[in-house]
Enzyme design. Sequence first.
Site, PDB file in Angstrom:
ATOM      1  N   TYR A 227      -2.295 -21.922   9.982  1.00  0.00           N
ATOM      2  CA  TYR A 227      -1.458 -22.674   9.047  1.00  0.00           C
ATOM      3  C   TYR A 227      -0.591 -21.733   8.222  1.00  0.00           C
ATOM      4  O   TYR A 227       0.572 -21.994   7.947  1.00  0.00           O
ATOM      5  CB  TYR A 227      -2.351 -23.509   8.123  1.00  0.00           C
ATOM      6  CG  TYR A 227      -1.599 -24.215   7.018  1.00  0.00           C
ATOM      7  CD1 TYR A 227      -0.829 -25.355   7.273  1.00  0.00           C
ATOM      8  CD2 TYR A 227      -1.635 -23.730   5.711  1.00  0.00           C
ATOM      9  CE1 TYR A 227      -0.133 -25.990   6.265  1.00  0.00           C
ATOM     10  CE2 TYR A 227      -0.937 -24.362   4.691  1.00  0.00           C
ATOM     11  CZ  TYR A 227      -0.193 -25.497   4.971  1.00  0.00           C
ATOM     12  OH  TYR A 227       0.499 -26.117   3.971  1.00  0.00           O
TER      13      TYR A 227
ATOM     14  N   LYS B 173      -2.548  -2.424   7.606  1.00  0.00           N
ATOM     15  CA  LYS B 173      -3.990  -2.249   7.749  1.00  0.00           C
ATOM     16  C   LYS B 173      -4.570  -3.224   8.769  1.00  0.00           C
ATOM     17  O   LYS B 173      -5.436  -2.857   9.566  1.00  0.00           O
ATOM     18  CB  LYS B 173      -4.666  -2.451   6.385  1.00  0.00           C
ATOM     19  CG  LYS B 173      -6.172  -2.255   6.409  1.00  0.00           C
ATOM     20  CD  LYS B 173      -6.755  -2.426   5.023  1.00  0.00           C
ATOM     21  CE  LYS B 173      -8.265  -2.221   5.031  1.00  0.00           C
ATOM     22  NZ  LYS B 173      -8.848  -2.405   3.678  1.00  0.00           N
TER      23      LYS B 173
ATOM     24  N   ARG C 133       0.837  -1.196   0.000  1.00  0.00           N
ATOM     25  CA  ARG C 133       0.000   0.000   0.000  1.00  0.00           C
ATOM     26  C   ARG C 133       0.877   1.252   0.000  1.00  0.00           C
ATOM     27  O   ARG C 133       2.021   1.218   0.475  1.00  0.00           O
ATOM     28  CB  ARG C 133      -0.934   0.000   1.216  1.00  0.00           C
ATOM     29  CG  ARG C 133      -1.923  -1.176   1.211  1.00  0.00           C
ATOM     30  CD  ARG C 133      -2.753  -1.204   2.480  1.00  0.00           C
ATOM     31  NE  ARG C 133      -3.703  -2.316   2.482  1.00  0.00           N
ATOM     32  CZ  ARG C 133      -3.439  -3.540   2.940  1.00  0.00           C
ATOM     33  NH1 ARG C 133      -2.232  -3.797   3.461  1.00  0.00           N
ATOM     34  NH2 ARG C 133      -4.343  -4.493   2.901  1.00  0.00           N
TER      35      ARG C 133
ATOM     36  N   HIS D  97      -2.821   2.603  -5.168  1.00  0.00           N
ATOM     37  CA  HIS D  97      -3.382   1.378  -4.592  1.00  0.00           C
ATOM     38  C   HIS D  97      -3.729   0.371  -5.679  1.00  0.00           C
ATOM     39  O   HIS D  97      -3.767  -0.830  -5.432  1.00  0.00           O
ATOM     40  CB  HIS D  97      -4.638   1.721  -3.774  1.00  0.00           C
ATOM     41  CG  HIS D  97      -5.067   0.630  -2.857  1.00  0.00           C
ATOM     42  ND1 HIS D  97      -4.698   0.588  -1.528  1.00  0.00           N
ATOM     43  CD2 HIS D  97      -5.829  -0.473  -3.072  1.00  0.00           C
ATOM     44  CE1 HIS D  97      -5.226  -0.496  -0.964  1.00  0.00           C
ATOM     45  NE2 HIS D  97      -5.914  -1.143  -1.880  1.00  0.00           N
TER      46      HIS D  97
ATOM     47  N   HIS E 103      -3.622  -9.726   2.900  1.00  0.00           N
ATOM     48  CA  HIS E 103      -5.054  -9.791   3.163  1.00  0.00           C
ATOM     49  C   HIS E 103      -5.307 -10.708   4.337  1.00  0.00           C
ATOM     50  O   HIS E 103      -4.666 -11.748   4.476  1.00  0.00           O
ATOM     51  CB  HIS E 103      -5.812 -10.299   1.932  1.00  0.00           C
ATOM     52  CG  HIS E 103      -5.935  -9.272   0.859  1.00  0.00           C
ATOM     53  ND1 HIS E 103      -6.253  -9.575  -0.449  1.00  0.00           N
ATOM     54  CD2 HIS E 103      -5.767  -7.916   0.889  1.00  0.00           C
ATOM     55  CE1 HIS E 103      -6.285  -8.470  -1.163  1.00  0.00           C
ATOM     56  NE2 HIS E 103      -5.993  -7.448  -0.373  1.00  0.00           N
TER      57      HIS E 103
ATOM     58  N   ARG F  64      -1.891  -3.033  -6.682  1.00  0.00           N
ATOM     59  CA  ARG F  64      -2.193  -4.290  -5.984  1.00  0.00           C
ATOM     60  C   ARG F  64      -3.185  -5.119  -6.796  1.00  0.00           C
ATOM     61  O   ARG F  64      -3.037  -6.331  -6.949  1.00  0.00           O
ATOM     62  CB  ARG F  64      -2.752  -3.982  -4.589  1.00  0.00           C
ATOM     63  CG  ARG F  64      -1.736  -3.339  -3.673  1.00  0.00           C
ATOM     64  CD  ARG F  64      -2.360  -2.717  -2.420  1.00  0.00           C
ATOM     65  NE  ARG F  64      -3.078  -3.674  -1.609  1.00  0.00           N
ATOM     66  CZ  ARG F  64      -2.516  -4.541  -0.777  1.00  0.00           C
ATOM     67  NH1 ARG F  64      -1.193  -4.582  -0.664  1.00  0.00           N
ATOM     68  NH2 ARG F  64      -3.251  -5.357  -0.058  1.00  0.00           N
TER      69      ARG F  64
END
Length: 408
Positions: free
Chosen positions: A377, A279, A252, A341, A367, A344
Site C-alpha cells: 500500500y 540500507k 543517513r 545519524h 524505514h 534522523r
Amino acid sequence: MKLSDAKCRNIKPTEKIQKLTDGAGLYLEVKPSGAKKWRYRYRIAGKETIFTIGDYPTISLSEARVKRQEATELVKEGKHPTTIRQSRKVKNEWESVNTFQALAHEWIEKNKSKWSENYKRQIEINLRRYVFPSIGKLPIKSVESAHILVIVQKIEKQGVDKRKGKKGSPSIALLVKQWCGAIFRYAVVTLRAEYDPAAPIQGAITRPRVRHHPHLEGPELSGFMRALNAYEERGMRQTIIALRLLLLTFVRNGELRLAIWDEFDLENAIWRIPGERMKMREPHVVPLSKQAMQLLRELKTFTGPFGFIFPNRSTANTAMSNTTINRAIEYMGYKARITSHGFRGTASTVLHEHEWPHEIIERQLAHAERNSVVKAYNHAQHLSKRREMMQWWADYLDEIESKVLEVD
C-alpha cells in the site's frame, strides 16, 4: 587352510592367475604381473558376485578379514558391497564439495544484491575471522549445534579486538549466529542439509541493550542552531551545507556524502537515491524543501554539475570523508550529544510531537515496513504529503534559527 602373512608376502607370480583361499569367500588373487588383490566371493539371490576389497600389501591380511566381515554383514541384508562402496564414495565427494565455507560463499553470492557493500564486507570479515577456522572445512551436514555454540560463546567472551581492550562482543556473537542460521537454512532449501543447527541455541547469548544514536530533543535545537551559526564563521562552506542538508532531509550520512548530481531533479525539487546506496536496498525519494533547494543551487556553483555533490578535497574522484560531518559537530561543541545519524532521531521526535502521521514520517526515514500488505500500500510513497511535511520541517528550523538570531 587359512592364509598367513608370510605366505601372502612370499608367493611368486606364475604365467597364470593364482587364487589363495583364506576361507568364507575371501581369497588373494596373484596376477602374472605380480599384482596382488584381495577379493570376496558371495551370492545374493543365487547369483555369484565378486567384490574387490583392495591391493596387498596396502591392505594387510588382518585388514582384509575385517573388510570381508563387513561385506558379509551387508550381503546378509541383501546389499551388494560394491554398490555401498560406490555410494559412500559419491557421498564423500559430495561432502568434500559442500562444506560450510562453500555454502557460505554461495549464500553471500546469492544475497549480496540485497545488501550494502559495507554489510557484505562485515559478514565476510566475521565469518572468516570466527567461523571458517572452526567449521569452514567441515561438510555442512556434519556441523552440529555444539559447534555453533562454542563459536558464539567464544566471540561473546573474547571480543573483537583485545588490543582495544574489548572484553566481549555479544552483538557480533548474535550476528554470527544469525548469519550461520541463514546459511544453514539456505542449505536446507537447496537439499544440502536437513536442519538448522543454529536454531536450538536461541537465547544462549544475552542480547545487549540497544544504544540509539545520540540525538537532540526539540528544545535543544535552538542551542544547536546558535552553534551552527557560530561555526559558519570558521568552517568550510561545503561542510556547513552538508550539515544543513542532513538536518533538512534527515537522510543517513552515507546517503548524502555519496550523492551525485545526476540524482537531483532541481526543476521538480526531487532527490532520487538509488537502492544500492540505501540500507534496505530500495530506491528512496526525498522531496526537497525551498531551503534545501537554495543550498543545493549554491553548492552546485562549487562542485557541480557532474560527479559527487560533496567531492573529497584531498583525493580525486572520491566523496567527502565519512568523518567530516561528525568532526564538524565536535568542533561545534556537540560531541557525544548528537551524531550525523542523530538528525534522523531529532526530526522523527519533533514531527511525531507535532502530530504528523507516523507512516509518513517512517516512509521519509526509509524505514522498512514489515507488514507486506502495508508495504504494498505504501509503495505509492505518499509523496505529496511528504513534500508538505518536509517544507513544514524546514520552516520550523528557520523559525528556531530566526529567534536565535534575534536574541543574539
